[in-house]
Structure formats: C-alpha cells, structure tokens
Motif scaffolding. Structure first.
Motif, PDB file in Angstrom:
ATOM      1  N   THR A  20       0.840  -1.202   0.000  1.00  0.00           N
ATOM      2  CA  THR A  20       0.000   0.000   0.000  1.00  0.00           C
ATOM      3  C   THR A  20       0.875   1.253   0.000  1.00  0.00           C
ATOM      4  O   THR A  20       0.665   2.174  -0.792  1.00  0.00           O
ATOM      5  N   GLY A  21       1.859   1.285   0.887  1.00  0.00           N
ATOM      6  CA  GLY A  21       2.752   2.434   0.973  1.00  0.00           C
ATOM      7  C   GLY A  21       3.583   2.643  -0.278  1.00  0.00           C
ATOM      8  O   GLY A  21       3.759   3.775  -0.742  1.00  0.00           O
ATOM      9  N   VAL A  22       4.075   1.560  -0.855  1.00  0.00           N
ATOM     10  CA  VAL A  22       4.883   1.665  -2.073  1.00  0.00           C
ATOM     11  C   VAL A  22       4.037   2.201  -3.227  1.00  0.00           C
ATOM     12  O   VAL A  22       4.521   2.998  -4.040  1.00  0.00           O
ATOM     13  N   ILE A  23       2.781   1.799  -3.282  1.00  0.00           N
ATOM     14  CA  ILE A  23       1.883   2.342  -4.307  1.00  0.00           C
ATOM     15  C   ILE A  23       1.771   3.857  -4.156  1.00  0.00           C
ATOM     16  O   ILE A  23       1.914   4.610  -5.121  1.00  0.00           O
ATOM     17  N   GLY A  24       1.538   4.321  -2.938  1.00  0.00           N
ATOM     18  CA  GLY A  24       1.440   5.763  -2.694  1.00  0.00           C
ATOM     19  C   GLY A  24       2.725   6.494  -3.020  1.00  0.00           C
ATOM     20  O   GLY A  24       2.720   7.555  -3.658  1.00  0.00           O
ATOM     21  N   ALA A  25       3.854   5.915  -2.603  1.00  0.00           N
ATOM     22  CA  ALA A  25       5.155   6.534  -2.873  1.00  0.00           C
ATOM     23  C   ALA A  25       5.407   6.640  -4.373  1.00  0.00           C
ATOM     24  O   ALA A  25       5.898   7.664  -4.863  1.00  0.00           O
ATOM     25  N   ALA A  26       5.066   5.581  -5.106  1.00  0.00           N
ATOM     26  CA  ALA A  26       5.282   5.579  -6.557  1.00  0.00           C
ATOM     27  C   ALA A  26       4.426   6.633  -7.251  1.00  0.00           C
ATOM     28  O   ALA A  26       4.895   7.314  -8.173  1.00  0.00           O
TER      29      ALA A  26
ATOM     30  N   LEU B 196      10.369   6.229   0.634  1.00  0.00           N
ATOM     31  CA  LEU B 196       9.842   4.859   0.634  1.00  0.00           C
ATOM     32  C   LEU B 196       9.556   4.353   2.043  1.00  0.00           C
ATOM     33  O   LEU B 196       8.515   3.731   2.287  1.00  0.00           O
ATOM     34  N   VAL B 197      10.456   4.614   2.967  1.00  0.00           N
ATOM     35  CA  VAL B 197      10.249   4.171   4.352  1.00  0.00           C
ATOM     36  C   VAL B 197       9.039   4.866   4.957  1.00  0.00           C
ATOM     37  O   VAL B 197       8.189   4.220   5.603  1.00  0.00           O
ATOM     38  N   ALA B 198       8.922   6.171   4.755  1.00  0.00           N
ATOM     39  CA  ALA B 198       7.780   6.909   5.307  1.00  0.00           C
ATOM     40  C   ALA B 198       6.462   6.387   4.743  1.00  0.00           C
ATOM     41  O   ALA B 198       5.493   6.169   5.486  1.00  0.00           O
ATOM     42  N   PHE B 199       6.412   6.167   3.446  1.00  0.00           N
ATOM     43  CA  PHE B 199       5.185   5.653   2.843  1.00  0.00           C
ATOM     44  C   PHE B 199       4.909   4.215   3.268  1.00  0.00           C
ATOM     45  O   PHE B 199       3.752   3.836   3.451  1.00  0.00           O
ATOM     46  N   ALA B 200       5.939   3.400   3.409  1.00  0.00           N
ATOM     47  CA  ALA B 200       5.732   2.019   3.863  1.00  0.00           C
ATOM     48  C   ALA B 200       5.141   2.012   5.270  1.00  0.00           C
ATOM     49  O   ALA B 200       4.198   1.250   5.557  1.00  0.00           O
ATOM     50  N   LEU B 201       5.651   2.864   6.150  1.00  0.00           N
ATOM     51  CA  LEU B 201       5.102   2.950   7.513  1.00  0.00           C
ATOM     52  C   LEU B 201       3.655   3.440   7.490  1.00  0.00           C
ATOM     53  O   LEU B 201       2.796   2.898   8.198  1.00  0.00           O
TER      54      LEU B 201
END
Length: 167
Positions: free
Chosen positions: A12-18, A70-75
């Motif tokens: 989910t976070g990686v999708i947002g980051a991308a 990436l770390v911020a969005f993954a969290l």
C-alpha cells in the motif's frame, strides 16, 4: 482476498510513494529538470544542505530522499492497512480511516512549511494536494479491492454510526 499482513501495508505504501514520485517526475520533466524535486527535498530534509542546489539534481540527495520517501510511505501504508482491517469490525475505526486520509493530504505540506523557506516557496499547496490526492486514491483503491468485509461494513453502517453491540 485475504490481507497479506505486513506485506499488504508495505505494498500500500509503495503504491502511494510511486504515485507521488511519478507526479513530481512528470512535473519536473515538464519544467525541464527531471528529478529536481527529490534532489531539493533530499538536500533540505535529509542531508540538511542549505541552500540546496536549484539548478541541477544532486544524485546523493535523490538517493537519500528516495529511501526516506519509501520508508515513510511504507510505515504509513502499514498503519493504513491495519486501520482498514480494524474497520471491518468497527465503525469508529472506519471513521479513523477517513481522518487518517485527510491528515495525509495535508501532513507533508506542513513538513515543507516548517523545513525551510526554500521548500515553502517551491512546493505550492495545490501541487502537494494533487500528488497526495492521487496517492490516497490509489492506496484506497488497492485496499478497497482487497477488503470486501470493509466494503460491506461501509455499506451496512453509515460513517461514525455505532453498530449493535459496539460501545
């Protein structure tokens, strides 16, 4: 579909980051300097360089910011996915998901506003909101499709209304 646990949240976070990265890559490319946004943010927020290089991207700053991004969005994705899972059984958690997404839309603008005078001037509210709305919609769509119980709970009980037996 069954939740993937931590993998679902990280995805989910990686999708947002991308989505946010693609938005700013497109904007930077149209303005003639691809990757300038992560370069400036890396210099200001991660490397603490003042003033940042505004003419050409700095590779180390891009790499540093990409890792933090990436770390911020993954969290955030982990937290959002967990809230959606809790929302399958709790109307209060469903209301929390809405509040979380609204906070997400404006949180990074707040970070930019206090980080540096440079970032305040370079990242207008419309751009941050546009990128974050796109990311929130993509993350929400991913979780919406993965959680039929969440969809059913939203249809069954209006947002914020208590369910039978719920305190």
């Amino acid at each position: 579909m069954t939740p993937l646990g931590p993998r679902e949240g990280i995805t989910t976070g990686v999708i947002g980051a991308a989505i946010v990265a693609a938005f700013y890559l497109l904007l930077d490319t149209v303005n003639g300097t691809p990757l300038l946004t992560p370069s400036i943010l890396g210099e200001v927020l991660v490397l603490r360089t003042s003033p940042p290089e505004l003419a050409a991207p700095v590779t180390m700053a891009i790499v540093a910011y990409t890792v933090v991004h990436l770390v911020a969005f993954a969290l955030f994705g982990l937290f959002l996915a967990r809230m959606v899972t809790l929302s399958e059984r709790s109307s209060v958690a469903r209301y929390g998901v809405l509040q979380l997404l609204v906070a997400f839309l404006f949180a990074f603008y707040g970070v930019l506003a206090v980080a540096s005078e440079v970032t305040r001037g370079l990242f207008p509210l419309w751009g941050v909101l546009a990128a974050n709305v796109c990311a929130a919609l993509a993350m929400g769509a991913f979780l919406w499709n993965r959680h039929p119980a969440f969809r059913a709970a939203i249809r069954r009980t209006p947002l914020g209304a208590g369910e039978v037996g719920e305190a």
